[in-house]
Every structure is written in C-alpha cells, then in structure tokens.
Design a protein around this motif. Structure first.
Motif, mmCIF file in Angstrom:
data_model
loop_
_atom_site.group_PDB
_atom_site.id
_atom_site.type_symbol
_atom_site.label_atom_id
_atom_site.label_comp_id
_atom_site.label_asym_id
_atom_site.label_seq_id
_atom_site.Cartn_x
_atom_site.Cartn_y
_atom_site.Cartn_z
ATOM 1 N N LYS A 225 23.422 46.143 5.483
ATOM 2 C CA LYS A 225 23.667 45.992 6.900
ATOM 3 C C LYS A 225 25.073 45.463 7.130
ATOM 4 O O LYS A 225 25.405 44.351 6.742
ATOM 5 C CB LYS A 225 22.637 45.041 7.520
ATOM 6 N N ASP A 226 25.900 46.284 7.768
ATOM 7 C CA ASP A 226 27.242 45.856 8.155
ATOM 8 C C ASP A 226 27.988 45.248 6.974
ATOM 9 O O ASP A 226 28.432 44.106 7.011
ATOM 10 C CB ASP A 226 27.150 44.848 9.303
ATOM 11 N N THR A 227 28.123 46.029 5.903
ATOM 12 C CA THR A 227 28.754 45.513 4.690
ATOM 13 C C THR A 227 30.253 45.337 4.846
ATOM 14 O O THR A 227 30.894 44.790 3.957
ATOM 15 C CB THR A 227 28.483 46.466 3.509
ATOM 16 N N ALA A 228 30.830 45.800 5.959
ATOM 17 C CA ALA A 228 32.269 45.661 6.153
ATOM 18 C C ALA A 228 32.654 44.255 6.585
ATOM 19 O O ALA A 228 33.820 43.885 6.532
ATOM 20 C CB ALA A 228 32.762 46.661 7.191
ATOM 21 N N LYS A 229 31.700 43.455 7.037
ATOM 22 C CA LYS A 229 31.991 42.107 7.522
ATOM 23 C C LYS A 229 31.128 41.087 6.791
ATOM 24 O O LYS A 229 29.972 41.341 6.483
ATOM 25 C CB LYS A 229 31.720 42.011 9.023
ATOM 26 N N PRO A 230 31.679 39.903 6.544
ATOM 27 C CA PRO A 230 30.866 38.844 5.915
ATOM 28 C C PRO A 230 29.833 38.320 6.900
ATOM 29 O O PRO A 230 30.026 38.400 8.116
ATOM 30 C CB PRO A 230 31.891 37.775 5.570
ATOM 31 N N GLY B 167 42.136 40.858 -0.075
ATOM 32 C CA GLY B 167 40.846 40.736 -0.746
ATOM 33 C C GLY B 167 39.748 40.415 0.249
ATOM 34 O O GLY B 167 39.930 39.585 1.146
ATOM 35 N N ARG B 168 38.612 41.065 0.087
ATOM 36 C CA ARG B 168 37.484 40.760 0.966
ATOM 37 C C ARG B 168 37.013 39.323 0.767
ATOM 38 O O ARG B 168 36.471 38.711 1.686
ATOM 39 C CB ARG B 168 36.331 41.732 0.697
ATOM 40 N N TRP C 299 30.579 35.198 0.096
ATOM 41 C CA TRP C 299 30.178 36.551 0.485
ATOM 42 C C TRP C 299 29.606 37.261 -0.737
ATOM 43 O O TRP C 299 30.266 37.381 -1.762
ATOM 44 C CB TRP C 299 31.370 37.317 1.038
ATOM 45 N N LYS C 300 28.381 37.723 -0.639
ATOM 46 C CA LYS C 300 27.722 38.406 -1.754
ATOM 47 C C LYS C 300 28.221 39.836 -1.841
ATOM 48 O O LYS C 300 27.953 40.665 -0.969
ATOM 49 C CB LYS C 300 26.206 38.374 -1.579
ATOM 50 N N LEU C 301 28.941 40.126 -2.925
ATOM 51 C CA LEU C 301 29.573 41.426 -3.125
ATOM 52 C C LEU C 301 29.301 41.918 -4.550
ATOM 53 O O LEU C 301 29.038 41.126 -5.449
ATOM 54 C CB LEU C 301 31.092 41.311 -2.913
ATOM 55 N N PRO C 302 29.395 43.237 -4.785
ATOM 56 C CA PRO C 302 29.253 43.730 -6.161
ATOM 57 C C PRO C 302 30.352 43.137 -7.048
ATOM 58 O O PRO C 302 31.519 43.118 -6.660
ATOM 59 C CB PRO C 302 29.417 45.250 -6.010
#
Length: 423
Positions: free
Chosen positions: A43-48, A82-83, A103-106
């Motif tokens: 859901k909305d992975t473009a924003k933290p 960087g995100r 922020w949980k990211l791969p």
C-alpha cells in the motif's frame, strides 16, 4: 547483490592476476536484475508510513529527515535521494541524522550481514565441505554467484570470502546447508534480529533475494553491521578487497591434477575504488542490489578517533554508483558535524534492556519478542571483547585492537583497510 544468471565462472585462473582482477571488476559493474517479487498487496510504497517504529527514540519513528544542528554546524549534503538513510557513531551509538530510519524496505544483499552475524560463529573457518547439488537448489533467478561447484570441496573460510566479496548466493546456500538447512537458518536469523532489537526486519531468505514480505530498515541494517563488527572474522571478510577463490581441478603438463584458483574482488566500490574514489578510512561493510530493493549499502569508516556507520537504501537518482556517492557525502558530513549536532536517537543494545535506551523512547505498539534469546549470541567472538582490523600501511600488515561496543569503548580502524590476496 544480483550480478549473474548462471552458476558459472570465467576462466580467470588462466589470466594474469591483473587481468583477473579487471574481469572481476567488470562483472561487478553490470548487475543483472532479479525478477520482481509480487508486490500487489503493498500500500502506497512510494511514501513512508506516517508513524514508524520508535526503537532508538521517538524522532526515528517520524517520516522525513531528522537532524538537530547546533550553531555553526554544517548543513546536510544536498542532493540526497535515498528513500532511507542513517548516520551513527559506531562507538556511542548516537544517531547523528536519519531519513525515514525505520521505513521497512527490501534489503537486498545487505541482509547478508545478519546472515553472517548469525551463522559465522557456528562454523569453524577451517571446516571443509563437499558441495552437493542439493546445497545449491532454491537460488533465485539472476542470483549473484561466486562460482561454487557441486562435488568440489571448500573451506568455510573460502565460502565466507565468496559471501562478502562477490555477494555469492551460492556460497550463502552452501553455508545454510551446513547450518542445518535454509528453513533453520532463516528461523535463527529472525530470532537473532529480534534479540538485536531489529524489529523492522522480516527474514524470508538467507541471501536477501527479493521475496514477498522480506524487509528491513536503515536502522536495522546498521544494528546488524554494528553487531557483526564485534567478530574478528566478520571484520576480516568485510574489509577484504581481493582474494583468490578455489576453482576446478586441471591436469598439469605432467598429468597431475592440480586445483586452480581465480581472483575475486569485493563489490563494495568504496573499498576497492572501482568507478568511485576509494573512501579514506573505509573498512566494509556490505552492499546489495535487487530489482525491488534498488541499491543498498552499509559502510563503516574511521577518521581520527571517530568511527561512523552509514546506511543508505534505494537512492532515487539513477546515476551510476549513486548509493556509494551518497554514502560518501554522509560520511563526510558526519565526520565534520559529529560534535555540533544533538543526537536524534540511538542504536539500541541487544536484549530487552536495550529497548529502554534512546531519547524520548516510547515503545507503545512495538512488536513483542517471540524469542527472548536468539540461537546465536550477539556478544563478541570469544576474544575477551577485543577486536582487530587489518590494513596495509607501507606494505606491512597492521593490527589494531580495542574493546567492543558493549562497554562503549573506542573502535580503532586503520585509515586504509584493505586486505589483499597474498598468493
């Protein structure tokens, strides 16, 4: 790190050492993309998220950049894309600045730091293992490989060099098999992450390959690096620039079988100076790349008496080697600004008591520990809390030692940490 699509190696052993190193560097420069994982439920992975974990301090749970500059402090570098990123003092644990820290990211292959911190203490480095075909099963398409071959024997030391230098998923899978299998290794990694209070991390694979639900954070990756650096072998492997890796057996002119070797080079470009300037004082730790994660990197470096950890996840700029460029900028800023900022958080210590640390800590809503203690200790490597870093100064090996972070004493690193193959 995703860099090749088949478990093959070139005939580097037949080249001169210089040519072999060039070949390794060229291979590192052109990573292939992994097949995208199913992200249909994201859901909305473009924003933290508006609110993230507050482990280490309330400010670390807020989206956006967190920094508290004193009068006269240098501004943060411009152009950071960087995100998520984080700059921390490796010794005190003070977080000097962060951006979407939880922020949980791969994570890509930076997750191999957790793999190493979990499994490395369990396998003696001189132990030998003959690789079975089953050891190499289950690797994702496009996985980065060091060139492990079935029916050949390798030492644990060889395999760890393959993990750290070439980010070899084949070496990870063999070590996982030696540890009792992938499922057991993943379970132990998850337990160890929880013991370290790396509560953003969910482990699905031991190698960091893109899988649904596999995530970490800049904060957690920094915890993994800090814990791993307590171990002498971990420090050795992550600071090694080049090495020789065992190849296949071939007959010499007299008909005798002799095992050849081939050169491998670390894919950490700040360590090797490939395509970007080598960062003065760099001593590891681990880089990664997958389709979903983009480029990720955690590094440790020293300037004077100060040791910093920097993690950068998924720069949005498409420039070559951007993750290394942004990491170098953050290192430069951190070394200049360390005495002129107020910490915005802290790297917590392992165990339940660690969660009590950090400015303004509020743990409401944090996940509970499923395992009170991980299968693998987060302590030192059995050397009485002391650790060494190995560097080249005027052609001589230099050993420096200091007590580990558990007692908040200094971590000296050589100004230039590069281990080169000696034969």
């Amino acid at each position: 790190m995703i860099s090749s699509s088949a478990p093959k190696r070139g005939s580097a052993a037949s080249l001169t050492t210089a040519a072999a190193l060039l070949l390794a560097a060229l291979l590192a420069a052109a990573p292939a993309h992994a097949a995208p994982a199913d992200r249909s439920d994201d859901k909305d992975t473009a924003k933290p998220p508006a609110q993230m974990s507050v482990v280490g301090g309330k400010r670390l749970g807020r989206p956006g950049t967190q920094v508290s500059l004193k009068a006269g402090a240098p501004a943060l570098p411009k152009g950071l894309s960087g995100r998520s990123w984080l700059v921390a003092d490796a010794e005190s644990g003070d977080v000097l600045a962060a951006h979407n820290a939880h922020w949980k990211l791969p994570p890509a292959s930076t997750l191999k730091m957790l793999f190493a911190d979990t499994v490395l203490p369990k396998l003696p480095k001189d132990r030998e293992h003959k690789v079975a075909l089953s050891d190499l099963e289950g690797m994702g398409a496009g996985s980065s490989l060091v060139g492990v071959k079935e029916n050949l024997t390798y030492t644990v030391h060889d395999l760890w060099l393959g993990v750290f230098l070439r980010s070899g998923n084949d070496a990870v899978h063999v070590l996982s098999a030696m540890n009792g299998g992938k499922a057991k290794t993943v379970q132990e990694m998850q337990a160890h992450a929880e013991q370290l209070n790396a509560l953003d991390t969910h482990v699905v694979t031991p190698d960091g390959y893109d899988e649904k639900g596999q995530v970490s954070s800049a904060y957690d990756l920094t915890l993994f690096a800090r814990s791993g650096l307590q171990k002498a072998d971990f420090r050795e492997y992550c600071s090694t620039a080049t090495a020789q890796f065992p190849g296949e057996y071939k007959k010499d002119k007299k008909g005798h079988k002799k095992r050849e070797s081939f050169a491998i080079q670390n894919t950490n470009r700040l360590l090797t100076g490939f395509q970007v300037p080598q960062y003065k004082g760099i001593a590891g730790v681990k880089n990664g790349y997958t389709t979903n994660a983009g480029s990720t990197f955690t590094g440790v470096a020293q300037r004077g008496d100060r040791v910093l950890l920097v993690t950068v996840m998924n720069p949005q700029k498409q420039a070559a080697s951007e993750v290394y460029k942004e990491t170098a900028k953050l290192f430069d800023w951190g070394f200049e600004a360390a005495d002129s900022v107020e910490p915005v958080g802290t790297l917590v210590r392992p165990g339940p008591k660690g969660l009590a640390s950090g400015p303004g800590v509020d743990h409401a809503g944090q996940k509970s520990h499923k395992h009170a203690q991980a299968a693998v200790s987060a302590g030192d490597d059995g050397s009485g809390g002391r650790w060494t870093a190995v560097g080249l100064t005027g052609g001589s090996l230099v050993l420096l030692a200091a007590v580990a972070y558990a007692v908040h004493r200094r971590w000296p690193l050589p100004e230039l940490v590069r281990r080169r193959s000696r034969g």
